[in-house]
Design a protein around this motif. Structure first.
Motif, PDB file in Angstrom:
ATOM      1  N   CYS A  90       0.841  -1.198   0.000  1.00 32.36           N
ATOM      2  CA  CYS A  90       0.000   0.000   0.000  1.00 32.36           C
ATOM      3  C   CYS A  90       0.874   1.245   0.000  1.00 32.36           C
ATOM      4  O   CYS A  90       2.091   1.169  -0.128  1.00 32.36           O
ATOM      5  CB  CYS A  90      -0.955  -0.005   1.197  1.00 32.36           C
ATOM      6  N   THR A 112       1.741   3.107   2.365  1.00 35.21           N
ATOM      7  CA  THR A 112       2.725   3.094   3.453  1.00 35.21           C
ATOM      8  C   THR A 112       4.038   2.467   2.975  1.00 35.21           C
ATOM      9  O   THR A 112       5.124   2.976   3.257  1.00 35.21           O
ATOM     10  CB  THR A 112       2.158   2.310   4.658  1.00 35.21           C
ATOM     11  N   HIS A 117       3.366  -5.199   5.903  1.00 35.53           N
ATOM     12  CA  HIS A 117       2.525  -5.191   7.108  1.00 35.53           C
ATOM     13  C   HIS A 117       1.138  -5.764   6.855  1.00 35.53           C
ATOM     14  O   HIS A 117       0.371  -5.939   7.789  1.00 35.53           O
ATOM     15  CB  HIS A 117       2.437  -3.774   7.688  1.00 35.53           C
ATOM     16  N   GLU A 118       0.792  -6.026   5.604  1.00 34.41           N
ATOM     17  CA  GLU A 118      -0.523  -6.608   5.293  1.00 34.41           C
ATOM     18  C   GLU A 118      -0.274  -8.047   4.864  1.00 34.41           C
ATOM     19  O   GLU A 118       0.348  -8.287   3.837  1.00 34.41           O
ATOM     20  CB  GLU A 118      -1.196  -5.808   4.190  1.00 34.41           C
ATOM     21  N   GLY A 174      -4.313   0.719   6.619  1.00 36.45           N
ATOM     22  CA  GLY A 174      -4.220   1.969   5.851  1.00 36.45           C
ATOM     23  C   GLY A 174      -2.909   2.090   5.163  1.00 36.45           C
ATOM     24  O   GLY A 174      -2.127   1.176   5.173  1.00 36.45           O
TER      25      GLY A 174
HETATM   26 ZN    ZN Z   1      -0.963  -0.718   4.455  1.00 35.20          ZN
END
Ligand code: ZN
Ligand code: ZN
Length: 156
Positions: A39, A41, A64-65, A156
């Motif tokens: 993403c 980030t 992180h996902e 996010g």
């Molecule tokens: Zn993310």
């Protein structure tokens, strides 16, 4: 195993050969990573806008996902078994005495700002072949969600 790592000091992102992680506590679970989301980030981490390696390291594993498959469980794990699909918590508690949200398992509301986040702040992320995590930070997902679970893993 191979891992995608960020080196903030030298502003590099590259694949690194790392030792495969091992269970080192009875609550530990070993995951084979199936998918990792990317993403905005991650884009900022790879532009070195922020991102903090674990203490004593000059780099951290990105990601992180996550969606992983449990391949090994410690004797004190609950709620997950070998073969289960799991999504990992991005943020782990700060460990500061008196931080009420972290003490109650609501680390997303940490009041000290000293929390750690996989693949972002102070913890290796999931963009590796294997990862070891405490069972309490893993969330089991039904096998029917295999194709979409990683989509829901991010914050996010
Ligand atoms: Zn993310
Ligand atoms: Zn906290």
């Amino acid at each position: 195993m191979r891992a995608v790592c960020v080196f903030p000091g030298t502003r590099e992102v590259r694949i690194v050969e790392r030792d495969e992680p091992r269970l080192s506590a009875p609550e530990h679970v070993k995951l084979r990573m199936l998918e990792v989301g990317v993403c905005g980030t991650d884009k900022e981490l790879c532009a070195f806008v922020y991102g903090t390696p674990p203490p004593g390291s000059d780099h951290f594993i990105l990601g992180h996902e996550s969606l992983g498959e449990v391949v090994e469980v410690g004797p004190a794990t609950r709620g997950v078994g070998v073969g289960d699909l799991v999504v990992g918590s991005v943020r782990l508690p700060c460990g500061v005495a008196g931080c009420e949200p972290c003490g109650n398992g609501h680390q997303d509301f940490c009041t000290t700002g000293k929390y750690r986040e996989h693949g972002i702040t102070g913890l290796d992320g999931y963009m590796a072949e294997y990862l070891v995590e405490d069972a309490r930070y893993l969330h089991r997902v039904p096998a029917q969600l295999r194709d979409v679970a990683v989509e829901g893993a991010g914050f996010g």
